[in-house]
Design a protein around this motif. Structure first.
Motif, mmCIF file in Angstrom:
data_model
loop_
_atom_site.group_PDB
_atom_site.id
_atom_site.type_symbol
_atom_site.label_atom_id
_atom_site.label_comp_id
_atom_site.label_asym_id
_atom_site.label_seq_id
_atom_site.Cartn_x
_atom_site.Cartn_y
_atom_site.Cartn_z
ATOM 1 N N VAL A 55 -4.703 59.091 -32.888
ATOM 2 C CA VAL A 55 -6.335 59.797 -32.997
ATOM 3 C C VAL A 55 -6.370 59.843 -31.211
ATOM 4 N N ALA A 56 -6.528 58.804 -30.860
ATOM 5 C CA ALA A 56 -6.945 58.407 -29.582
ATOM 6 C C ALA A 56 -6.294 58.579 -28.168
ATOM 7 N N THR A 57 -5.025 58.739 -28.001
ATOM 8 C CA THR A 57 -4.153 59.302 -27.236
ATOM 9 C C THR A 57 -4.833 60.316 -26.512
ATOM 10 N N PRO A 58 -5.175 61.649 -27.070
ATOM 11 C CA PRO A 58 -5.789 62.361 -26.226
ATOM 12 C C PRO A 58 -6.997 62.079 -25.215
ATOM 13 N N VAL A 59 -7.998 60.798 -25.825
ATOM 14 C CA VAL A 59 -9.856 59.994 -25.577
ATOM 15 C C VAL A 59 -8.393 59.446 -24.381
ATOM 16 N N THR A 61 -6.664 60.616 -22.054
ATOM 17 C CA THR A 61 -6.269 61.403 -20.783
ATOM 18 C C THR A 61 -7.744 61.948 -20.624
ATOM 19 N N GLY A 62 -8.766 62.047 -20.867
ATOM 20 C CA GLY A 62 -10.211 62.272 -21.231
ATOM 21 C C GLY A 62 -10.922 61.679 -20.597
ATOM 22 N N ALA A 109 -0.644 64.664 -27.043
ATOM 23 C CA ALA A 109 -1.903 64.022 -27.011
ATOM 24 C C ALA A 109 -1.896 63.917 -26.493
ATOM 25 N N LEU A 110 -1.344 63.314 -24.694
ATOM 26 C CA LEU A 110 -2.058 63.309 -23.672
ATOM 27 C C LEU A 110 -2.211 64.118 -22.577
ATOM 28 N N GLY A 111 -1.474 64.930 -22.926
ATOM 29 C CA GLY A 111 -2.023 66.653 -22.062
ATOM 30 C C GLY A 111 -2.840 67.496 -22.629
ATOM 31 N N VAL A 112 -3.037 67.497 -23.921
ATOM 32 C CA VAL A 112 -4.360 67.832 -24.349
ATOM 33 C C VAL A 112 -6.103 66.953 -24.338
ATOM 34 N N GLY A 113 -5.192 65.474 -24.003
ATOM 35 C CA GLY A 113 -6.360 64.928 -23.421
ATOM 36 C C GLY A 113 -7.623 65.458 -22.718
ATOM 37 N N LEU A 369 -12.683 55.489 -22.940
ATOM 38 C CA LEU A 369 -11.937 54.500 -23.394
ATOM 39 C C LEU A 369 -12.361 54.348 -24.754
ATOM 40 N N GLY A 370 -14.439 53.460 -25.029
ATOM 41 C CA GLY A 370 -14.122 53.901 -25.865
ATOM 42 C C GLY A 370 -13.894 54.498 -26.906
ATOM 43 N N GLY A 371 -13.755 55.618 -26.955
ATOM 44 C CA GLY A 371 -13.195 56.710 -28.052
ATOM 45 C C GLY A 371 -11.729 56.533 -27.927
ATOM 46 N N PHE A 372 -11.185 55.885 -26.629
ATOM 47 C CA PHE A 372 -9.486 55.500 -27.342
ATOM 48 C C PHE A 372 -9.571 53.889 -27.772
ATOM 49 N N VAL A 373 -9.775 53.518 -27.192
ATOM 50 C CA VAL A 373 -9.992 51.800 -27.671
ATOM 51 C C VAL A 373 -10.191 51.407 -29.408
ATOM 52 N N LEU A 374 -11.562 52.118 -29.720
ATOM 53 C CA LEU A 374 -12.207 51.768 -30.884
ATOM 54 C C LEU A 374 -11.093 52.377 -32.279
ATOM 55 N N PRO A 375 -10.472 53.803 -31.812
ATOM 56 C CA PRO A 375 -9.992 54.216 -33.320
ATOM 57 C C PRO A 375 -8.355 53.543 -33.676
ATOM 58 N N ILE A 376 -7.778 53.125 -32.277
ATOM 59 C CA ILE A 376 -6.596 51.782 -32.010
ATOM 60 C C ILE A 376 -7.240 50.895 -32.954
ATOM 61 N N SER A 377 -8.611 49.899 -32.363
ATOM 62 C CA SER A 377 -9.093 48.663 -33.298
ATOM 63 C C SER A 377 -9.324 48.648 -34.330
ATOM 64 N N PHE A 378 -9.681 50.242 -35.260
ATOM 65 C CA PHE A 378 -10.165 50.411 -36.518
ATOM 66 C C PHE A 378 -8.231 50.347 -37.030
ATOM 67 N N GLY A 379 -7.661 51.299 -36.599
ATOM 68 C CA GLY A 379 -6.567 51.476 -37.706
ATOM 69 C C GLY A 379 -6.271 49.340 -37.775
ATOM 70 N N ILE A 380 -5.943 48.973 -36.616
ATOM 71 C CA ILE A 380 -5.686 47.688 -36.255
ATOM 72 C C ILE A 380 -6.334 46.685 -37.246
ATOM 73 N N MET A 381 -7.223 47.160 -37.236
ATOM 74 C CA MET A 381 -8.419 46.077 -38.590
ATOM 75 C C MET A 381 -8.219 45.720 -40.092
#
Length: 441
Positions: A55-59, A61-62, A109-113, A369-381
């Motif tokens: 989910v975070a990968t497009p964010v 690139t964007g 997802a990188l390209g869609v970003g 980058l908050g939109g990239f880091v946070l979903p990953i952090s949500f999943g890890i937590m």
């Protein structure tokens, strides 16, 4: 400041309206994984962390693309950069439909970003059509394009159920190409670019445009945007999964409730711009952070059961947030986030009128980058703690730090401007003079 000689209100509305429409389409594409990602997770059996990364990968690139897209827009204009960016993203969205493994999904997802880079293109383009006193409102209206997330959360589930996620990606690609053509046909070059061509002046070099990034103030603005925009994108992508997992809702119901969060978090950005023009961006930022802290504190509290030793024996009760209360709180959170997004970008064309692309690009990048880091952090937590509300605990800490930093910075600026206040340590609000003693009767 740039000249607006010969610019009519009709031309301003046309530039703003087309930019808003293009940004809405791009934002819908940028958040496509919030819906199709749930289906892909089921098909590939992904963990919460893997889903968060997808989910975070497009964010990512964007976000990163905003720096160079902002500089290119300053040099060549938004009328050419918007269509190029949309067509390039459309190719990536079409190729996404052909992916069949997790690494290929991440690559697509990188390209869609690149769709997320549309924001800074529009900011740099729209700001050149308006005077400083109206830029907050204009950029706030443009930012309503964030409702593209609501469009995806509301409409994409039905497309996925009816046609499958592959066809959904192809439909999105086709809409992007169509929007690129419409934008090119119905827009004009901005007045700054036209004036540069008439005078023969060359646009500022990329190095000169990056000069303001040495100012700590720019990075402070970027930190605010990490929450008001980055957390917005993260939640827009995460909430469908949250509703499905925490409340056992269907994908369609989860998408509609997530859209209910995304919509006010988008359309009220125009209100935030107007409020920033009228009462100042500082007031709006305080309002945003304080209400966010209240909402996030309640949302952070996990469902808990208590047993109290009473007079006549144990007394048991519990605390938890039902789906209705949860939805109301997230909608309220999204509302104040929309105000804060507008307030942050009110600062940029005022403080840095000749570097909107570079400064806005950096602020947008950090926010993204908050939109990239946070979903990953949500999943890890989630994987580590097993507590659904851990994502809101993390955001509460982010807002708390941002609020304290902002307040300290403001007080320091006040003392630099009015050094005599530094000696006034007994009162929080220093009056012009002490209240006189009452007169004897």
């Amino acid at each position: 400041m740039h000249t607006l000689d010969g610019v009519t209100p009709g031309r301003q509305r046309q530039a703003l309206g087309m930019s808003l429409l293009a940004f809405t389409v791009c934002f819908a594409v940028w958040t496509i994984f919030s819906i199709i990602g749930v289906r892909i997770k089921q098909e590939l059996g992904l963990s919460e962390t893997q889903f968060g990364l997808l989910v975070a990968t497009p964010v990512l690139t964007g976000s990163i693309s905003r720096i160079f897209l902002g500089i290119l827009t300053e040099q060549y204009g938004g009328r050419i950069m918007f269509p190029i960016q949309m067509v390039t993203t459309a190719v990536a969205a079409f190729l996404l439909s052909m992916a069949d493994s997790y690494p290929l999904f991440l690559l697509a997802a990188l390209g869609v970003g690149l769709a997320g880079g549309s924001f800074i293109i529009g900011i740099a383009y729209v700001s050149r059509w308006y005077e400083a006193k109206s830029q907050g409102t204009a950029l706030g209206i443009f930012g309503v394009g964030n409702m593209g997330a609501a469009v995806t959360n509301f409409g994409a589930p039905f497309l996925v159920v009816a046609f499958g996620w592959q066809m959904t990606a192809q439909i999105y690609a086709g809409v992007l190409v169509l929007m690129a053509i419409i934008f090119w046909v119905f827009t004009k070059d901005d007045p700054v670019l036209v004036a540069q061509r008439k005078s023969g002046a060359k646009p500022a070099s990329a190095l000169m445009q990056l000069e303001p990034l040495k100012n700590p103030q720019v990075w402070r603005f970027a930190t605010y945007y990490f929450f008001v925009f980055g957390a917005f994108v993260a939640l827009a992508s995460w909430l469908p999964r949250y509703y499905v997992g925490a409340y056992d809702l269907s994908l369609q119901s989860a998408g509609m409730l997530a859209a209910a969060y995304s919509l006010p978090a988008s359309i009220f950005r125009a209100l935030g711009g107007w409020m920033s023009d009228k009462w100042g961006a500082r007031f709006v930022m305080y309002l945003t952070f304080i209400i966010s802290l209240i909402c996030l504190f309640v949302l952070s509290y996990p469902e808990t059961r208590y047993i109290v030793s009473g007079i006549d024996g144990p007394i048991e009760f519990s605390f938890g947030i039902g789906v209705t209360a949860f939805a109301v709180l997230t909608i309220g959170l999204g509302f104040v986030m929309s105000l804060g997004k507008a307030a942050v970008y009110k600062h940029i064309p005022v403080y840095y009128p000749h570097h909107v692309g570079a400064v806005g690009g950096l602020v947008g990048m950090i926010g993204g980058l908050g939109g990239f880091v946070l979903p990953i952090s949500f999943g890890i937590m989630n994987d580590l703690t097993g507590v659904w509300t851990s994502c809101f605990m993390l955001m509460f800490l982010i807002v708390l730090v941002s609020t304290l930093w902002m307040h300290v910075a403001i007080r320091r600026m006040e003392r630099r401007k009015f050094p005599q206040l530094a000696d006034e340590t007994h009162l929080s609000d220093v009056p012009d003079a002490p209240l006189p003693a009452p007169k004897a009767s």
